[in-house]
Design a protein around this motif. Structure first.
Motif, PDB file in Angstrom:
ATOM      1  N   LEU A  14      36.311  43.134  49.775  1.00  0.00           N
ATOM      2  CA  LEU A  14      36.110  44.037  48.654  1.00  0.00           C
ATOM      3  C   LEU A  14      37.053  43.733  47.504  1.00  0.00           C
ATOM      4  O   LEU A  14      36.649  43.710  46.342  1.00  0.00           O
ATOM      5  N   ALA A  17      35.888  40.771  45.678  1.00  0.00           N
ATOM      6  CA  ALA A  17      34.759  41.074  44.787  1.00  0.00           C
ATOM      7  C   ALA A  17      35.229  41.770  43.527  1.00  0.00           C
ATOM      8  O   ALA A  17      34.772  41.469  42.418  1.00  0.00           O
ATOM      9  N   LEU A  18      36.165  42.712  43.666  1.00  0.00           N
ATOM     10  CA  LEU A  18      36.685  43.405  42.487  1.00  0.00           C
ATOM     11  C   LEU A  18      37.474  42.467  41.593  1.00  0.00           C
ATOM     12  O   LEU A  18      37.371  42.530  40.361  1.00  0.00           O
ATOM     13  N   SER A  21      35.088  40.579  39.640  1.00  0.00           N
ATOM     14  CA  SER A  21      34.276  41.364  38.716  1.00  0.00           C
ATOM     15  C   SER A  21      34.904  41.491  37.343  1.00  0.00           C
ATOM     16  O   SER A  21      34.204  41.662  36.358  1.00  0.00           O
ATOM     17  N   ALA A 174      35.172  51.402  44.318  1.00  0.00           N
ATOM     18  CA  ALA A 174      35.064  49.944  44.299  1.00  0.00           C
ATOM     19  C   ALA A 174      33.610  49.504  44.158  1.00  0.00           C
ATOM     20  O   ALA A 174      33.301  48.578  43.402  1.00  0.00           O
ATOM     21  N   ALA A 175      32.722  50.178  44.873  1.00  0.00           N
ATOM     22  CA  ALA A 175      31.295  49.832  44.783  1.00  0.00           C
ATOM     23  C   ALA A 175      30.778  50.081  43.371  1.00  0.00           C
ATOM     24  O   ALA A 175      30.012  49.274  42.826  1.00  0.00           O
ATOM     25  N   ASP A 177      32.557  49.970  40.614  1.00  0.00           N
ATOM     26  CA  ASP A 177      33.132  48.927  39.753  1.00  0.00           C
ATOM     27  C   ASP A 177      32.351  47.621  39.854  1.00  0.00           C
ATOM     28  O   ASP A 177      32.069  46.976  38.845  1.00  0.00           O
ATOM     29  N   VAL A 178      32.015  47.229  41.077  1.00  0.00           N
ATOM     30  CA  VAL A 178      31.267  45.983  41.267  1.00  0.00           C
ATOM     31  C   VAL A 178      29.885  46.102  40.620  1.00  0.00           C
ATOM     32  O   VAL A 178      29.433  45.199  39.904  1.00  0.00           O
ATOM     33  N   GLU A 182      28.375  43.847  37.367  1.00  0.00           N
ATOM     34  CA  GLU A 182      27.132  43.079  37.424  1.00  0.00           C
ATOM     35  C   GLU A 182      26.145  43.534  36.362  1.00  0.00           C
ATOM     36  O   GLU A 182      25.496  42.722  35.706  1.00  0.00           O
TER      37      GLU A 182
END
Length: 199
Positions: A14, A17-18, A21, A174-175, A177-178, A182
């Motif tokens: 995670l 991924a952040l 991003s 976090a989800a 933000d990702v 996108e």
């Protein structure tokens, strides 16, 4: 987001991924009190001190790190967004304490009261420094029309993130933000595509 607060099992995938991003902060402008409230990332980049996170900052304290050549445009774009409401999108540079320059994309939404007066503008900061190496701007005016479904989805996610900022568990923040990053890339790609078609 402070790595120390992340559960160990989330750290690797995670956080990677952040980090990829580019979301580096969140901000909330309270137009009734004429103050800005930042999370730690936004406070460090815009106000120059992460310890100012969560504190109401007036105009002087809120943006001392914004590049002087970009400050006028940022103020104009802010005023325009507060007059009409809706999407706020601005691209500008900040000067770090070590003299380095970072490019930021601020994306958010202005909410108007029943009288039409602005109440608050909330959004996120995305570090776009790497993407600026080719000299291309992420933001062009006019922006993609309001009928763009990616833009509408990003507006809703920005509002959700702002509402849940202080109470949502890390995984949810976090989800969001990702997903926002996108969607931001898709909106920016759409803007570039429109510009290419015009030439």
């Amino acid at each position: 987001m402070a790595t120390a607060q992340v559960e160990p099992e989330l750290h690797s995938p995670l956080m990677a991924a952040l980090d990829a991003s580019g979301v580096v902060g969140a901000w909330d402008w309270d137009h009734l009190r004429h103050v800005a409230i930042y999370d730690r990332g936004a406070a460090a980049l815009l106000a120059g001190d992460a310890a100012l996170a969560g504190r109401p900052l007036d105009g002087t304290m809120a943006m001392p790190r914004v590049h002087p050549d970009d400050l006028g445009t940022l103020v104009e774009e802010t005023l325009r967004a507060t007059q009409v409401g809706g999407l706020f999108l601005s691209e500008y540079r900040v000067l770090l304490g070590n003299g380095a320059v970072r490019w930021l994309l601020s994306r958010g939404r202005t909410y108007l009261g029943e009288s039409g007066r602005p109440l608050r503008t909330r959004g996120i900061l995305i570090d776009i420094t790497e993407g600026r190496e080719d000299g291309q701007s992420y933001v062009t005016r006019p922006t993609v029309g309001a009928d763009n479904p990616f833009e509408a989805a990003a507006d809703h996610l920005t509002a959700a993130r702002a509402v849940l900022a202080g109470i949502a568990p890390f995984r949810l923040r976090a989800a969001l933000d990702v997903a926002l990053m996108e969607l931001g890339r898709m909106v920016a790609a759409g803007i570039r595509l429109d510009r290419t078609k015009r030439h």
